[in-house]
Design a protein around this motif. Structure first.
Motif, short mmCIF file in Angstrom:
data_model
loop_
_atom_site.label_atom_id
_atom_site.label_comp_id
_atom_site.label_asym_id
_atom_site.label_seq_id
_atom_site.Cartn_x
_atom_site.Cartn_y
_atom_site.Cartn_z
N LEU A 117 44.48 42.48 41.04
CA LEU A 117 44.27 41.28 41.85
C LEU A 117 42.80 41.10 42.23
CD1 LEU A 117 45.91 38.96 42.84
CD2 LEU A 117 46.50 40.24 44.90
N SER A 118 42.07 42.21 42.36
CA SER A 118 40.64 42.11 42.65
C SER A 118 39.91 41.44 41.50
CB SER A 118 40.07 43.51 42.90
OG SER A 118 38.67 43.46 43.07
N MET A 119 40.29 41.76 40.28
CA MET A 119 39.66 41.16 39.11
C MET A 119 39.99 39.67 39.02
SD MET A 119 37.68 42.28 36.66
CE MET A 119 37.01 41.66 35.12
N ILE A 120 41.21 39.31 39.38
CA ILE A 120 41.64 37.91 39.32
C ILE A 120 40.89 37.07 40.35
CG2 ILE A 120 43.58 36.34 39.67
CD1 ILE A 120 45.42 38.59 38.66
N LEU A 121 40.81 37.57 41.57
CA LEU A 121 40.25 36.78 42.66
C LEU A 121 38.73 36.84 42.76
CD1 LEU A 121 42.80 37.62 45.51
CD2 LEU A 121 42.79 35.62 44.02
N LEU A 122 38.18 38.05 42.56
CA LEU A 122 36.75 38.24 42.82
C LEU A 122 35.95 38.62 41.58
CD1 LEU A 122 37.19 40.32 46.12
CD2 LEU A 122 36.91 37.84 45.89
N GLY A 123 36.62 38.86 40.46
CA GLY A 123 35.91 39.22 39.23
C GLY A 123 35.38 40.63 39.23
N THR A 124 35.84 41.46 40.18
CA THR A 124 35.40 42.86 40.29
C THR A 124 36.60 43.78 40.14
OG1 THR A 124 33.68 42.19 41.83
CG2 THR A 124 34.19 44.54 41.71
N PRO A 125 36.56 44.71 39.20
CA PRO A 125 37.72 45.59 39.02
C PRO A 125 37.92 46.54 40.19
CG PRO A 125 35.91 46.30 37.61
CD PRO A 125 35.49 45.00 38.22
N SER A 126 39.16 46.86 40.47
CA SER A 126 39.48 47.82 41.54
C SER A 126 39.11 49.23 41.11
CB SER A 126 40.96 47.77 41.87
OG SER A 126 41.32 46.54 42.45
N VAL A 127 38.72 50.04 42.08
CA VAL A 127 38.54 51.47 41.86
C VAL A 127 39.81 52.14 42.40
CG1 VAL A 127 37.16 53.50 42.38
CG2 VAL A 127 36.05 51.26 42.10
N VAL A 128 40.66 52.63 41.50
CA VAL A 128 41.98 53.11 41.89
C VAL A 128 41.87 54.47 42.60
CG1 VAL A 128 44.28 53.76 41.07
CG2 VAL A 128 43.05 51.86 40.00
N SER A 129 42.53 54.57 43.75
CA SER A 129 42.57 55.81 44.52
C SER A 129 43.99 55.99 45.07
CB SER A 129 41.55 55.77 45.66
OG SER A 129 41.92 54.80 46.62
N ASP A 130 44.15 56.97 45.92
CA ASP A 130 45.48 57.26 46.48
C ASP A 130 45.98 56.15 47.39
OD1 ASP A 130 45.61 59.64 45.15
OD2 ASP A 130 44.92 60.87 46.84
N VAL A 131 45.09 55.33 47.93
CA VAL A 131 45.54 54.30 48.87
C VAL A 131 45.93 53.00 48.17
CG1 VAL A 131 44.17 55.25 50.75
CG2 VAL A 131 43.18 53.47 49.31
N ASN A 132 45.57 52.84 46.92
CA ASN A 132 45.96 51.63 46.19
C ASN A 132 47.47 51.55 46.08
OD1 ASN A 132 43.09 52.27 44.98
ND2 ASN A 132 43.49 50.12 44.54
N ARG A 133 47.97 50.32 46.04
CA ARG A 133 49.40 50.09 45.86
C ARG A 133 49.60 48.94 44.88
NH1 ARG A 133 49.32 54.29 47.85
NH2 ARG A 133 50.51 55.14 49.62
N VAL A 134 50.79 48.90 44.32
CA VAL A 134 51.19 47.79 43.46
C VAL A 134 52.28 47.02 44.19
CG1 VAL A 134 52.30 47.11 41.30
CG2 VAL A 134 50.58 48.93 41.30
N ILE A 135 52.04 45.73 44.40
CA ILE A 135 53.05 44.87 45.02
C ILE A 135 53.82 44.17 43.90
CG2 ILE A 135 53.45 42.92 46.57
CD1 ILE A 135 50.89 43.58 48.02
N VAL A 136 55.10 44.45 43.83
CA VAL A 136 55.95 43.88 42.78
C VAL A 136 56.55 42.59 43.31
CG1 VAL A 136 57.91 44.25 41.26
CG2 VAL A 136 56.47 46.19 41.92
N VAL A 137 56.28 41.49 42.62
CA VAL A 137 56.76 40.18 43.07
C VAL A 137 57.75 39.63 42.05
CG1 VAL A 137 54.65 39.69 44.34
CG2 VAL A 137 54.83 38.97 41.95
N ASP A 138 58.67 38.82 42.56
CA ASP A 138 59.68 38.18 41.71
C ASP A 138 59.28 36.73 41.50
OD1 ASP A 138 61.29 40.50 41.63
OD2 ASP A 138 62.08 40.02 43.62
#
Length: 506
Positions: free
Chosen positions: A70-91
């Motif tokens: 989502l960071s890449m989509i909104l801001l054009g900057t890739p996320s740096v994945v760490s233990d606090v990152n989460r994936v929100i699953v939407v329907d």
């Protein structure tokens, strides 16, 4: 975490629920009604030729879940994945989609009068996917994102033109000669035992699998019988091929493989070999008879023929399965039949529901740490990468050159480069997978070949459409929930219809 507990509200008619999260220190929110669950970042399978915001595919409880940054989509900057990152699953109307966020803040209820619609003049921000904002006293403003708009933006429609291809790809002449007719070729699966080269006919090989961590031991069995394994409902005896032909027993390690063959009388049998090296095609007249002196000893008849490889530098001994069963294994397997029948009764129900026609075979290989597969029907052979490839001037960087393969000019493509992945140094594990379809034949360099795998057809499904090139080239995948694997399947016809390759063929 599963969203099973909703925040209690005493006045549901005037309150709305949201999931709030951070993206690059900015606060955003999804409406709770759109959110299925929130999970830790799972193991992901990357997708070549996908859009830059594509994180990969995850196997979520048997379902293939595309995950976007989502960071890449909104801001054009890739996320740096760490233990606090989460994936929100939407329907969504397009199915379930996962969005990677930096941190989930809370799930909470907001009074309706704190939610400002995106059409209001009070909304100063202007993201394309904005539904509105949440404004509460002494609280940071949270931007509400429209899940449906986000999902639709990631869905790439395929071009309707039937001529859609990867870049630099064009129609090819299907009448191109490949030299030797397929009917005159013998395909062999080559492997080693005690540093010696042996082979079995590919037509006799059902699949090649890794040696499992554990086997069911059979009491009072001969040393060559290593045990039984349950392979997709089939109980298969595992035999040490080396000791069967009176060689020193194989030492099982990470390179060891089980070559599964089929006997008309005994059914499926697995032979443990030290290492599977390649699949090769040779002309029938290149197979020489075994010298008569070899038929006088205790190992009489174990070899069907020999083949001089690399201009006679090495010999490949082609094993006679018929004679192995007749001379070495008939008594051993007969004494095992009672045990096998007992084990098979346990899985009889499973076998009744899936017939032989419900399985397909694929050659599985590695590229850039990911597993890919091609149908064994489209695979002519697997061979080592030669020391030198003849370069062809004026061709794209991914075309590494040509090689003379038994009198036929074979173009060789670096599949990493073709997929826009980083190139790698040549190594011993690399192989050329020769694909053929409609009389077109091309070799593709892969990092290593893993196995020949038999999969049930209902494990094969359509891959999520992520880009025009990916949808055409990687349009199916194998989903192995029990093994927690996703294997992307390559469509060879797209690769083989390449104008640059046609130029190289001459």
């Amino acid at each position: 975490m599963s969203i099973t507990e909703q925040v209690h509200t005493d006045s549901a008619d005037v309150e709305k629920q949201f999931v709030s999260f951070l993206i690059q220190e900015e606060c955003f929110a999804f409406q709770m009604l759109s959110v299925g669950e929130i999970i830790r970042v799972p193991v992901l399978v990357s997708v070549p030729l996908g859009p830059p915001q594509m994180q990969g595919l995850a196997n979520l409880r048997g379902n293939v879940l595309p995950i976007y940054d989502l960071s890449m989509i909104l801001l054009g900057t890739p996320s740096v994945v760490s233990d606090v990152n989460r994936v929100i699953v939407v329907d969504t109307e397009l199915g379930s989609i996962g969005f990677l966020v930096d941190q989930v803040l809370k799930v909470y209820s907001v009074p309706s009068n704190c939610v400002v619609d995106s059409d209001s003049k009070a909304v100063a921000v202007a993201y394309d996917y904005l539904d509105g904002i949440i404004k509460q006293a002494d609280m940071p403003v949270e931007q509400i994102l429209n899940v449906s708009s986000l999902a639709k933006a990631q869905s790439i429609a395929k071009l309707e033109s039937k001529n859609t291809t990867l870049s630099h790809f064009a129609s090819a002449d299907s009448k191109t000669s490949i030299g030797q007719e397929a009917d005159d070729l013998q395909q062999l699966v080559c492997f080693s035992l005690e540093a010696q080269d042996f082979a079995l006919h590919l037509q006799d090989v059902q699949e090649i699998v890794r040696v499992p961590d554990a086997m069911s031991q059979l009491p009072d069995s001969l040393p060559c019988v290593l045990g039984l394994v349950n392979l997709r409902g089939r109980i298969i005896p595992i035999i040490d091929l080396a000791s069967t032909i009176h060689m020193k027993s194989s030492q099982i390690n990470d390179a060891s493989r089980i070559v599964i063959i089929h006997s008309a009388h005994y059914g499926s049998i697995g032979f443990v070999v030290a290492k599977v090296s390649n699949v090769m095609s040779i002309c029938s007249n290149e197979m020489e008879p075994v010298p008569s002196v070899c038929n006088d000893g205790a190992e009489s008849g174990f070899l069907e023929a020999v083949y001089r490889r690399d201009g006679g530098k090495s010999l490949v001994s082609i094993i006679s399965l018929e004679n192995i069963f007749m001379r070495s294994l008939s008594h051993t397997l007969s004494t095992m039949e009672t045990n096998l029948i007992g084990e098979e009764n346990v899985t009889e129900v499973k076998q009744d529901s899936v017939g032989e026609d419900d399985y397909e075979q694929y050659v599985i290989f590695w590229i850039e740490g990911q597993e890919y597969g091609v149908s064994i029907e489209d695979t002519q052979e697997i061979t080592r990468v030669p020391e030198k490839l003849e370069s062809v001037p004026g061709t794209p960087h991914y075309l590494k050159g040509i090689v003379n393969l038994r009198g036929t000019v074979l173009p060789v493509i670096d599949l990493r480069s073709r997929l826009n992945l980083p190139s790698s140094q040549s190594c011993e594990r690399q192989r050329i997978v020769v694909l053929t379809k409609n009389k077109l034949r091309t070799g593709f360099i892969v990092d290593s070949v893993v196995e020949v795998k038999t999969v049930v057809r209902n494990a094969i499904e359509k891959a999520p459409s992520l880009s025009d090139s990916q949808s055409e080239f990687l349009n199916r995948l194998i989903k192995l929930s029990d093994e927690k694997r996703i294997i992307q399947l390559i469509e060879p016809s797209v690769l083989l219809h390449d104008s640059a390759v046609e130029t190289a063929r001459g």
